[in-house]
Design an enzyme around this catalytic site. Structure first.
Site, mmCIF file in Angstrom:
data_model
loop_
_atom_site.group_PDB
_atom_site.id
_atom_site.type_symbol
_atom_site.label_atom_id
_atom_site.label_comp_id
_atom_site.label_asym_id
_atom_site.label_seq_id
_atom_site.Cartn_x
_atom_site.Cartn_y
_atom_site.Cartn_z
ATOM 1 N N LEU A 208 43.870 -48.075 34.459
ATOM 2 C CA LEU A 208 42.794 -47.112 33.851
ATOM 3 C C LEU A 208 43.400 -45.858 33.137
ATOM 4 O O LEU A 208 44.667 -45.361 33.809
ATOM 5 C CB LEU A 208 42.316 -46.613 35.305
ATOM 6 C CG LEU A 208 41.027 -46.946 35.842
ATOM 7 C CD1 LEU A 208 40.681 -46.214 37.056
ATOM 8 C CD2 LEU A 208 39.897 -47.361 35.148
ATOM 9 N N HIS A 209 43.001 -45.820 32.190
ATOM 10 C CA HIS A 209 43.825 -44.550 31.305
ATOM 11 C C HIS A 209 43.009 -44.018 30.077
ATOM 12 O O HIS A 209 43.111 -43.243 29.715
ATOM 13 C CB HIS A 209 45.092 -44.983 30.723
ATOM 14 C CG HIS A 209 44.866 -45.878 29.318
ATOM 15 N ND1 HIS A 209 44.532 -47.245 29.473
ATOM 16 C CD2 HIS A 209 45.156 -45.492 28.063
ATOM 17 C CE1 HIS A 209 44.506 -47.580 28.221
ATOM 18 N NE2 HIS A 209 44.746 -46.594 27.440
#
Ligand code: UD1
Length: 367
Positions: A208-209
Site C-alpha cells: 500500500l502506498h
C-alpha cells in the site's frame, strides 16, 4: 548514438535494467544513466541496482524528497546541465513518476528527442499524480513504446501520430522472466517462517502506498477493517513503503495495526525476495501499478485496492480484480479467490521477455 536514460524511483529500476543490458549486447548506442535520486534509501534504490545488475549511474542528481513542485523543479534544474554538457541524441524516460516528466520537459525544451517507455497508460483519474505525469510526458514524446493495446488506443485517441507509437511488450516483464529462477532461490520464506510470521497454510502479500489510500485516515482505516478479517485466517506479509510507514504514525493508526497479530509489517524488501513472495502467495492485495502486471504473469490472484486501473489488460485477461477500498467488497473478492472461483488468467500479448530487444531495434532504426 548517445541516449541519456533516466531513473528516479523504485518502479523505474526494473524497467531500465533490460534496456541497459540490451544496449551492452548491441553496437550503435552509447548509453548514459542518470539517477535523479527521487528514491534514495538503500532498500528503495541501491539494492535494486545490485540485484538487477544495473550499472552504476553516470550521474546521481541526489534530489531526494519534497513536494511535487519542489521535487519536479529540483530535478529539472539538476538535469538540464547534464543534457547541455553531454548533448545526447535522445533522452529516454520510463514509467510515470515525477522524475519522468521532469526530465522529459528538460529534454524537449532543449530540442532533444524524447523517448517514453510504458507510454499511453491511462487511469482517467486526474487526481492521481502519476496520471498527470503520464498525460504530459506522452504529449511531448517523439517515440512512445506501449506495453498493452489500450496504451496504443489511448494515444491515438489523444491525437498522437501513429508512426510514433510502438507496441513492444513490457520491459518490467523482461526483468521478471529473467530473474524468476534466481528469485525462487531466495530464503525469505524460511526466514519469515523462523520469525513466526508463517503457519504453513500459505499467506497473503500486501503493499500500500498510493496517497489516495494511505494519506487519508478514513480510507486507510476502511482497508484495515478488511485486513483485520483476512489476517484471522491467512497471515499477511506487508513490506511497508516509507510513505505508508510515516502515515501509520501521523494518522494515529500504528496501535491498531500492531494489534493485528497476523499482519506482519516488514521493511521494504529487495526485488528477488519480493518476487519470491509474490510467486508463492495465495493472494496479493495491492494499490501498486506494476504488481497488477507481475501477478498477472505469475498467475496469482490480485485484488487491487483502487477503483480504476491504467493497466486494463491485467483485469481483462489477467488475474487482477479492482475491489476499491470498501471492506465488504474486498472480503467478497478475497473469499471467491481463495475458494478457487477465479478465471484462469492469460499472459498479455508480447509479455515474453523480449520487449527491450524490440525497443532497441526500433531505436536503431528510427533515431
Ligand atoms: C513515487 C511515485 C509513485 C510510485 C512510487 C513507488 C511520484 C509522483 N510518485 O511515490 O508513482 O508508485 O514512487 O514507490 O513520482 N521516502 C523515503 N526513502 C526513499 C524515498 C522516499 O523515506 O528512498 C519517503 C519520503 O519521506 C517521501 C515519501 O517516502 O516524502 C514519498 O516519496 P516520493 O518519492 O515523494 O513518492 P512515493 O510515494 O514514493
Amino acid at each position: 548514438m548517445k541516449i541519456v536514460n533516466v531513473v528516479g524511483a523504485r518502479p523505474n529500476f526494473m524497467k531500465i535494467a533490460p534496456l541497459m543490458a540490451e544496449y551492452r549486447r548491441r553496437s550503435g548506442i552509447e548509453p548514459l544513466l542518470v539517477h535523479t535520486g527521487q528514491h534514495y534509501d538503500e532498500k528503495m534504490s541501491d539494492l535494486f541496482f545490485r540485484e538487477l545488475g544495473i550499472p552504476e549511474p553516470d550521474f546521481n542528481l541526489e534530489i531526494g524528497s519534497g513536494s511535487h513542485a519542489v521535487q519536479t523543479a529540483e530535478i529539472m534544474k539538476a538535469f538540464e546541465p547534464v543534457v547541455l554538457e553531454h548533448k545526447p541524441d535522445a533522452v529516454l524516460v520510463v514509467g510515470d513518476v515525477n522524475s519522468t516528466i521532469a526530465c522529459g520537459l528538460v529534454a524537449v525544451k532543449l530540442g532533444v528527442k524524447l523517448i517514453h517507455v510504458e507510454a499511453g497508460l491511462r487511469s482517467f483519474d486526474r487526481t492521481m499524480p502519476e496520471e498527470i505525469n503520464r498525460v504530459l510526458t506522452d504529449s511531448i514524446s517523439d517515440l512512445l513504446f506501449c506495453t498493452e493495446r489500450a496504451g496504443v488506443d489511448n494515444l491515438l485517441a489523444e491525437g498522437v501520430a501513429s508512426d510514433k507509437i510502438h507496441l513492444t511488450g513490457h520491459v518490467m516483464i523482461d526483468t521478471l522472466l529473467s530473474h524468476l529462477e534466481r528469485a525462487q532461490q531466495s530464503t525469505i520464506l524460511d526466514d519469515l517462517q523462523r520469525q513466526g510470521c508463517l503457519n504453513g497454510d500459505g499467506f497473503a502479500v500486501l503493499t500500500l502506498h498510493r496517497p489516495s489510500n494511505v494519506d487519508d485516515r478514513e480510507t486507510f482505516s476502511r482497508i484495515l477493517d478488511a485486513l483485520e478479517v483476512i489476517q484471522r485466517d491467512l497471515p499477511i506479509l506487508f513490506p511497508v513503503h516509507p510513505r505508508t510507514r510515516k502515515n501509520l504514525a501521523t494518522l494515529g493508526l500504528q496501535t491498531r495495526v500492531d494489534a493485528l497479530v497476523n499482519l506482519h509489517l516488514l521493511d521494504p524488501i529487495g526485488y528477488l525476495d519480493f518476487l519470491k513472495l509474490q510467486a508463492s502467495a495465495r493472494i496479493v492485495l495491492t494499490d501498486s501499478g506494476g504488481i497488477q502486471e507481475e501477478t498477472t504473469v505469475l498467475k496469482v490472484p490480485c485484488l487491487t485496492l483502487r477503483e480504476n486501473t491504467e493497466r486494463p489488460v491485467t483485469a481483462e485477461i489477467g488475474s487482477n480484480q479492482m475491489v476499491g477500498t470498501d471492506p465488504d467488497r474486498i472480503l467478497a473478492a478475497y473469499r471467491r479467490a481463495l475458494c478457487g472461483d477465479w478465471r484462469a488468467p492469460q499472459i498479455p500479448p508480447l509479455w515474453d521477455g523480449k520487449a527491450a530487444e524490440r525497443i532497441v531495434d526500433i531505436l536503431l532504426e528510427k533515431l
